[in-house]
Design a protein around this motif. Structure first.
Motif, PDB file in Angstrom:
ATOM      1  N   GLY A   1       3.152  14.112  20.309  1.00 45.09           N
ATOM      2  CA  GLY A   1       3.131  13.225  19.163  1.00 45.09           C
ATOM      3  C   GLY A   1       3.450  13.949  17.867  1.00 45.09           C
ATOM      4  N   LYS A   2       3.035  13.343  16.747  1.00 47.12           N
ATOM      5  CA  LYS A   2       3.424  13.838  15.422  1.00 47.12           C
ATOM      6  C   LYS A   2       2.248  13.739  14.458  1.00 47.12           C
ATOM      7  N   VAL A   3       2.106  14.747  13.611  1.00 40.64           N
ATOM      8  CA  VAL A   3       1.090  14.753  12.562  1.00 40.64           C
ATOM      9  C   VAL A   3       1.779  15.042  11.231  1.00 40.64           C
ATOM     10  N   THR A   4       1.621  14.142  10.268  1.00 35.75           N
ATOM     11  CA  THR A   4       2.248  14.291   8.956  1.00 35.75           C
ATOM     12  C   THR A   4       1.163  14.346   7.888  1.00 35.75           C
ATOM     13  N   ALA A   5       1.273  15.307   6.970  1.00 33.95           N
ATOM     14  CA  ALA A   5       0.340  15.423   5.851  1.00 33.95           C
ATOM     15  C   ALA A   5       1.129  15.606   4.574  1.00 33.95           C
ATOM     16  N   LEU A   6       0.911  14.716   3.612  1.00 32.47           N
ATOM     17  CA  LEU A   6       1.577  14.792   2.310  1.00 32.47           C
ATOM     18  C   LEU A   6       3.090  14.896   2.464  1.00 32.47           C
ATOM     19  N   GLY A   7       3.612  14.163   3.447  1.00 29.72           N
ATOM     20  CA  GLY A   7       5.051  14.131   3.671  1.00 29.72           C
ATOM     21  C   GLY A   7       5.602  15.270   4.497  1.00 29.72           C
ATOM     22  N   HIS A   8       4.744  16.186   4.954  1.00 27.85           N
ATOM     23  CA  HIS A   8       5.184  17.332   5.753  1.00 27.85           C
ATOM     24  C   HIS A   8       4.847  17.096   7.225  1.00 27.85           C
ATOM     25  N   ASP A   9       5.812  17.329   8.098  1.00 26.30           N
ATOM     26  CA  ASP A   9       5.590  17.218   9.535  1.00 26.30           C
ATOM     27  C   ASP A   9       4.939  18.509  10.023  1.00 26.30           C
ATOM     28  N   LEU A  10       3.627  18.467  10.267  1.00 27.09           N
ATOM     29  CA  LEU A  10       2.895  19.673  10.647  1.00 27.09           C
ATOM     30  C   LEU A  10       3.329  20.221  11.995  1.00 27.09           C
ATOM     31  N   THR A  11       3.886  19.362  12.836  1.00 25.61           N
ATOM     32  CA  THR A  11       4.251  19.800  14.183  1.00 25.61           C
ATOM     33  C   THR A  11       5.514  20.654  14.196  1.00 25.61           C
ATOM     34  N   THR A  12       6.237  20.710  13.090  1.00 31.41           N
ATOM     35  CA  THR A  12       7.465  21.520  13.042  1.00 31.41           C
ATOM     36  C   THR A  12       7.327  22.730  12.127  1.00 31.41           C
ATOM     37  N   MET A  13       6.165  22.925  11.524  1.00 37.42           N
ATOM     38  CA  MET A  13       5.990  23.992  10.542  1.00 37.42           C
ATOM     39  C   MET A  13       5.514  25.286  11.195  1.00 37.42           C
ATOM     40  N   THR A  14       5.878  26.415  10.587  1.00 36.54           N
ATOM     41  CA  THR A  14       5.419  27.716  11.057  1.00 36.54           C
ATOM     42  C   THR A  14       3.984  27.953  10.564  1.00 36.54           C
TER      43      THR A  14
ATOM     44  N   HIS B   1      -3.052  22.441  -0.980  1.00 38.23           N
ATOM     45  CA  HIS B   1      -3.365  21.009  -0.950  1.00 38.23           C
ATOM     46  C   HIS B   1      -4.640  20.624  -0.206  1.00 38.23           C
ATOM     47  N   PHE B   2      -5.241  21.553   0.542  1.00 38.68           N
ATOM     48  CA  PHE B   2      -6.409  21.219   1.357  1.00 38.68           C
ATOM     49  C   PHE B   2      -7.636  22.019   0.910  1.00 38.68           C
ATOM     50  N   GLY B   3      -8.805  21.408   1.053  1.00 36.53           N
ATOM     51  CA  GLY B   3     -10.072  22.110   0.986  1.00 36.53           C
ATOM     52  C   GLY B   3     -10.803  21.843   2.280  1.00 36.53           C
ATOM     53  N   VAL B   4     -11.322  22.900   2.917  1.00 39.05           N
ATOM     54  CA  VAL B   4     -11.973  22.752   4.213  1.00 39.05           C
ATOM     55  C   VAL B   4     -13.394  23.303   4.141  1.00 39.05           C
ATOM     56  N   VAL B   5     -14.356  22.510   4.618  1.00 37.09           N
ATOM     57  CA  VAL B   5     -15.759  22.914   4.648  1.00 37.09           C
ATOM     58  C   VAL B   5     -16.228  22.869   6.099  1.00 37.09           C
TER      59      VAL B   5
ATOM     60  N   MET C   1       0.841  -1.188   0.000  1.00 34.02           N
ATOM     61  CA  MET C   1       0.000   0.000   0.000  1.00 34.02           C
ATOM     62  C   MET C   1       0.880   1.243   0.000  1.00 34.02           C
ATOM     63  N   SER C   2       0.427   2.298  -0.669  1.00 40.17           N
ATOM     64  CA  SER C   2       1.211   3.522  -0.762  1.00 40.17           C
ATOM     65  C   SER C   2       1.306   4.216   0.592  1.00 40.17           C
ATOM     66  N   SER C   3       2.244   5.145   0.701  1.00 38.24           N
ATOM     67  CA  SER C   3       2.401   5.906   1.940  1.00 38.24           C
ATOM     68  C   SER C   3       1.129   6.696   2.217  1.00 38.24           C
ATOM     69  N   PRO C   4       0.753   6.839   3.487  1.00 40.37           N
ATOM     70  CA  PRO C   4      -0.468   7.584   3.809  1.00 40.37           C
ATOM     71  C   PRO C   4      -0.333   9.065   3.466  1.00 40.37           C
ATOM     72  N   VAL C   5      -1.448   9.684   3.078  1.00 39.23           N
ATOM     73  CA  VAL C   5      -1.432  11.128   2.844  1.00 39.23           C
ATOM     74  C   VAL C   5      -1.544  11.879   4.166  1.00 39.23           C
ATOM     75  N   LEU C   6      -2.133  11.221   5.172  1.00 39.08           N
ATOM     76  CA  LEU C   6      -2.220  11.772   6.517  1.00 39.08           C
ATOM     77  C   LEU C   6      -1.812  10.694   7.505  1.00 39.08           C
ATOM     78  N   SER C   7      -0.982  11.072   8.469  1.00 37.38           N
ATOM     79  CA  SER C   7      -0.548  10.110   9.468  1.00 37.38           C
ATOM     80  C   SER C   7      -0.419  10.796  10.824  1.00 37.38           C
ATOM     81  N   LEU C   8      -1.038  10.214  11.832  1.00 39.80           N
ATOM     82  CA  LEU C   8      -0.912  10.708  13.203  1.00 39.80           C
ATOM     83  C   LEU C   8      -0.267   9.617  14.040  1.00 39.80           C
ATOM     84  N   GLN C   9       0.747  10.000  14.777  1.00 40.27           N
ATOM     85  CA  GLN C   9       1.475   9.053  15.634  1.00 40.27           C
ATOM     86  C   GLN C   9       1.435   9.567  17.066  1.00 40.27           C
TER      87      GLN C   9
END
Length: 228
Positions: A64-77, A88-92, A1-9
């Motif tokens: 913990g850690k949250v990754t979306a599309l290969g980006h670690d959201l917990t380290t981003m500004t 990359h996101f659409g939010v409703v 299976m391909s790498s997840p687009v969203l991953s929470l650890q």
């Protein structure tokens, strides 16, 4: 299976309350794969919307850690997160969040203009036609019904052709007829753009239209099942 687009650890979220820290989410581990549809259900206060916000970088995990599309959201500004969501996101949301001084067409075109798309208004028109609002493009939110406003919000979320669609109780402010129509449109837009969809809802029958249903209880994953 391909790498997840969203991953929470072991992702956790605590917010500061009057009596000290309040644990909202506790050690959530979860993978979501490309083009998968996932329904999040659970009682009020179980953390469904907070989990969705973590996935979209609208809240930052306190553990913990949250990754979306290969980006670690917990380290981003905040700026980096905003660009990632824009591209990359659409939010409703349940409450539409339309800009009241802009027409339906302008509301849908705005995120495309911010992304530097040269054909922003052409694409906005296409999306509004897709959700059945070709005759309402030049109306302001106050001139539209609740169902029409949510259709504009759907078109706005889909116009950038996102990889991931996040929907937080998108039918919560609508009657059953409009709510059913909005869900049909949401799944249609997801299929049209080959997006991954995560849907928060109080309605199990809506969640079971997804590939997988995840139940949250008191901020923890309590059940995961393939939809019938």
């Amino acid at each position: 299976m391909s790498s997840p687009v969203l991953s929470l650890q072991d992702a956790s979220l605590s917010l500061q309350g009057n009596a000290g820290p309040v644990r909202i989410l506790d050690a959530i581990s979860l993978d979501v794969h490309r083009q998968e549809t996932v329904g999040l259900i659970g009682p009020s206060g179980s953390g469904k919307s907070s989990l969705l916000m973590l996935m979209g970088g609208l809240e930052q995990a306190t553990g913990g850690k949250v990754t979306a599309l290969g980006h670690d959201l917990t380290t981003m500004t905040e700026d980096q997160l905003a660009r990632l969501r824009r591209d990359h996101f659409g939010v409703v949301f349940q409450s539409f969040h339309l800009i009241p001084t802009m027409t339906a067409l302008e509301n849908v075109a705005t995120p495309l203009e911010l992304a530097g798309e040269p054909d922003a208004f052409t694409r906005a028109e296409e999306e509004l036609k897709t959700v059945g609002l070709e005759s309402r493009m030049n109306h302001y939110p106050s001139q539209l019904s609740g169902g029409e406003q949510q259709r504009v919000a759907l078109a706005r979320a889909a116009a950038p052709r996102p990889d991931i669609l996040l929907a937080d109780e998108p039918t919560g402010n609508l009657d059953s007829v409009n709510g059913s129509a909005i869900i049909d449109l949401l799944f249609g837009l997801r299929e049209r753009h080959n997006a991954t969809l995560i849907l928060v809802t109080h309605a199990p029958e809506l969640a079971h239209r997804c590939d997988r249903v995840i139940t949250l209880t008191d901020g923890r994953l309590s059940k995961t099942e393939a939809a019938a």
